[in-house]
Design a protein around this motif. Structure first.
Motif, PDB file in Angstrom:
ATOM      1  N   THR A  59       0.828  -1.211   0.000  1.00  0.00           N
ATOM      2  CA  THR A  59       0.000   0.000   0.000  1.00  0.00           C
ATOM      3  C   THR A  59       0.860   1.258   0.000  1.00  0.00           C
ATOM      4  O   THR A  59       0.604   2.207  -0.760  1.00  0.00           O
ATOM      5  CB  THR A  59      -0.924   0.001   1.234  1.00  0.00           C
ATOM      6  N   HIS A  60       1.888   1.273   0.856  1.00  0.00           N
ATOM      7  CA  HIS A  60       2.780   2.434   0.940  1.00  0.00           C
ATOM      8  C   HIS A  60       3.514   2.645  -0.386  1.00  0.00           C
ATOM      9  O   HIS A  60       3.615   3.778  -0.884  1.00  0.00           O
ATOM     10  CB  HIS A  60       3.787   2.230   2.073  1.00  0.00           C
ATOM     11  N   ASP A  71       1.244   4.116  -2.974  1.00  0.00           N
ATOM     12  CA  ASP A  71       1.033   5.547  -2.727  1.00  0.00           C
ATOM     13  C   ASP A  71       2.154   6.378  -3.327  1.00  0.00           C
ATOM     14  O   ASP A  71       1.925   7.437  -3.929  1.00  0.00           O
ATOM     15  CB  ASP A  71       0.936   5.816  -1.219  1.00  0.00           C
ATOM     16  N   LYS A  86       1.758   6.381  -7.128  1.00  0.00           N
ATOM     17  CA  LYS A  86       0.678   7.276  -7.554  1.00  0.00           C
ATOM     18  C   LYS A  86       1.128   8.734  -7.464  1.00  0.00           C
ATOM     19  O   LYS A  86       0.782   9.564  -8.315  1.00  0.00           O
ATOM     20  CB  LYS A  86      -0.562   7.038  -6.694  1.00  0.00           C
ATOM     21  N   ARG A  87       1.906   9.052  -6.443  1.00  0.00           N
ATOM     22  CA  ARG A  87       2.426  10.411  -6.309  1.00  0.00           C
ATOM     23  C   ARG A  87       3.403  10.719  -7.438  1.00  0.00           C
ATOM     24  O   ARG A  87       3.435  11.827  -7.965  1.00  0.00           O
ATOM     25  CB  ARG A  87       3.112  10.556  -4.948  1.00  0.00           C
TER      26      ARG A  87
END
Length: 618
Positions: free
Chosen positions: A312-313, A316, A319-320
């Motif tokens: 998940t991290h 993220d 996506k950034r």
């Protein structure tokens, strides 16, 4: 200019103009092949070639005649557009030179003889620019007689030269010689060092003021420049200045040309800068399927088991990087920086490979460096290349070469704690600026790369006796493991490496992996067994396994989880792959045969109870 401040000449030019009445010879070195920001009219700044900017400055200072010499074209007068060249050519004749078609042939002997005539020439002041003066000398430590004679004469003349009044103001002028070189050391030391009659002036790369002064003029011809308002134009110019930190004015001019050719709008100038830096027009980050990223969690979990928080991290951060939120696409920094920590064999490297495949559809965009191979003092030369004069200088560095070839990539620095401390400065430079200068002097950009560090730091620590003991244990909760690992990483960077700033740059992007827990180990084991047996179908063999045999194999492979998934694979190889290969070989297995494993007998060497069920006749 958009700012209400008058334009100021670059420092080297101000230094030159200040010392013209005091010195008869100058050595200008450094950024002498770049364009120079020059104010050609009030509030009108434009880029000019170095010699042209130098010529304009000398003319403004009171030199009506400027002559340039280079080893290829010889002597030529520099004249302003529309100006009659005859007076300047007459000066060449007065210097004893034979003018043909407005110029004089080259020759180091001729240059040497002309210097003396120049210094003694009466009348209005004359400046001689000796361009590419570095090419006049083969080896500074071993001058030929002709080379030695040239600089001996120049040295003596620097002491004999006398200024005399000239012009309407009757100011003191020398007939000035200006040597233009790439490096100060290109000329003999005895000619320049400790010579009070010669002024060395370094020419620096363009600063922010120069770039800001030129940016509006360079952007004026781009699409959208005329239709936008002043605020938009000013922002585009500011972005242009920010993105070109460390580049030359020649580079800025080339970027503007690239943008015009490819139709890049003024407010998208950052895209043109990126294309120029990395040398690739298309941007794979823009081609990433967003739907694939949205569904990536389930895809990654098939290859990286039991690390939901880490996945998940990581997603993220991806996506950034794709969207640019948080400035990941600005300032030249890498698209993302991640530090993966945790026990061995839990999926850190596998996650890096999976992310590469997810982003670029090709695991070859994954570049891995095992930092245990870079523990020696001069390991940085392997990464960026040896400096000039050292063996391997022309080869380049492993890292800089790889990024130049594949700027869009995932770069994995494995087991970072084993790297020599000197390399930490390079990593800091990559994270901070997104650029490294190779041993050959090339700038290599990391702005399109995702940087991943992995480490086993925090799994062990040193006790009071200096002995290595476990810092975290499998029976502890993940929260405890995460807390203890991060604390040990922080201690190592601050107290052992003395590089707390590197850890600060990584920030909250330290992802701690959990131990392989029993339920996750079951999943890994089942997947590996299924993969092994399914792989036999490629050989046209069918092998099944009874529940009792599978349970026995499970107990053997999952007895010790300290080495994570890698340990399970090693045990599976010892207790299934090797004995199965042995059994199939001894039974002379043929394509189409079917077998069943009904039991697993452990011992010094594991044996399988293997029975042939049937065979298909081909």
């Amino acid at each position: 200019m958009s700012q209400n401040q008058p334009y100021q000449n670059p420092r080297w030019m101000r230094d030159l103009l200040r010392f013209l009445p005091l010195k008869s010879q100058f050595v200008l070195s450094g950024n002498v092949r770049d364009l120079q920001a020059s104010e050609i009219a009030p509030d009108v700044v434009t880029p000019l070639p170095f010699n042209q900017a130098l010529h304009n400055a000398l003319r403004e200072a009171g030199y009506p005649f400027v002559i340039v010499f280079n080893p290829l074209h010889g002597f030529q007068p520099m004249v302003a557009p529309g100006e009659d060249p005859a007076p300047a050519q007459k000066v060449l004749t007065q210097l004893g030179l034979n003018v043909v078609d407005g110029r004089v042939n080259a020759g180091i002997d001729l240059l040497s003889a002309t210097l003396e005539n120049l210094i003694e020439l009466p009348g209005e002041p004359v400046a001689l620019i000796v361009d590419f003066a570095s090419c006049l000398v083969n080896h500074c430590d071993n001058l030929s007689p002709v080379e030695h004679g040239l600089f001996t004469r120049a040295l003596v003349l620097s002491h004999q030269a006398r200024a005399r009044p000239a012009g309407e103001q009757r100011q003191a002028f020398f007939n000035t010689i200006l040597w233009v070189v790439e490096k100060e050391g290109d000329l003999p030391d005895w000619f320049l060092v400790n010579n009070p009659r010669i002024r060395h002036i370094p020419v620096a790369k363009p600063d922010r003021i120069a770039r800001r002064a030129l940016a509006p003029a360079l952007l004026r011809s781009l699409p959208g420049a005329q239709s936008g308002d002043d605020t938009m134009r000013d922002k585009a110019a500011q972005d242009f200045v920010d993105e070109t930190e460390g580049l030359l004015l020649l580079d800025m001019n080339a970027i503007a040309q690239l943008a015009r050719i490819e139709g890049v709008a003024q407010d998208r100038i950052s895209d043109a800068v990126r294309r120029y830096k990395v040398g690739i027009t298309e941007d794979p980050w823009l081609n990433i399927e967003k739907e694939k990223i949205r569904n990536a969690g389930s895809i990654i979990q098939k290859r990286v088991k039991g690390q939901t928080h880490a996945v998940t991290h990581m997603l993220d951060i991806i996506k950034r990087a794709v969207t640019g939120v948080g400035g990941g696409k600005q300032g030249g920094r890498p698209r993302g920086v991640v530090f993966l920590a945790g026990p061995t064999g839990v999926g850190k490297t596998e996650l890096a490979k999976t992310v590469t495949q997810l982003l670029f559809g090709d695991e070859s965009a994954y570049i891995r460096f095992d930092m245990s191979e870079f523990s020696a003092e001069h390991a940085d030369q392997r990464l960026i290349g040896a400096p000039p004069g050292y063996i391997g200088y022309n080869v380049g560095g492993e890292l800089t070469n790889a990024i130049r070839e594949k700027p869009f990539s995932v770069v994995l620095f494995d087991e970072i704690e084993k790297a020599h401390p000197r390399l930490m400065d390079k990593f800091l430079q990559i994270i901070d600026d997104g650029v490294l200068t190779s041993g050959r002097g090339d700038r290599v950009y990391f702005s399109e790369a995702l940087i991943i560090f992995t480490s086993n730091l925090g799994i062990y620590r040193l006790d009071n006796n200096g002995e290595r003991v476990a810092n975290v244990r499998p029976e502890e909760s993940f929260e405890t493991v995460q807390k203890n690992v991060k604390a040990e990483i922080e201690r190592h960077f601050k107290l052992v490496l003395n590089r707390p700033e590197l850890l600060n740059r990584i920030g909250e992007n330290i992802i701690v992996f959990d131990f392989i827990r029993p339920d996750v180990a079951e999943q890994i084991f089942s997947q590996m067994v299924a993969s092994t047996l399914e792989g036999l179908s490629k050989l046209d063999l069918s092998v099944s396994m009874s529940d009792s045999a599978l349970n026995s194999l499970r107990q053997l492979c999952l007895a010790d989880l300290s080495n994570g998934g890698r340990g399970i694979r090693n045990q599976l190889e010892a207790h299934l792959v090797n004995p199965l290969s042995r059994g199939l070989f001894d039974m002379d297995a043929q394509p189409g045969d079917c077998y069943d494993i009904s039991g697993v007998v452990s011992g010094e060497t594991t044996q399988l109870i293997l029975t042939k069920l049937s065979s298909v006749v081909h």
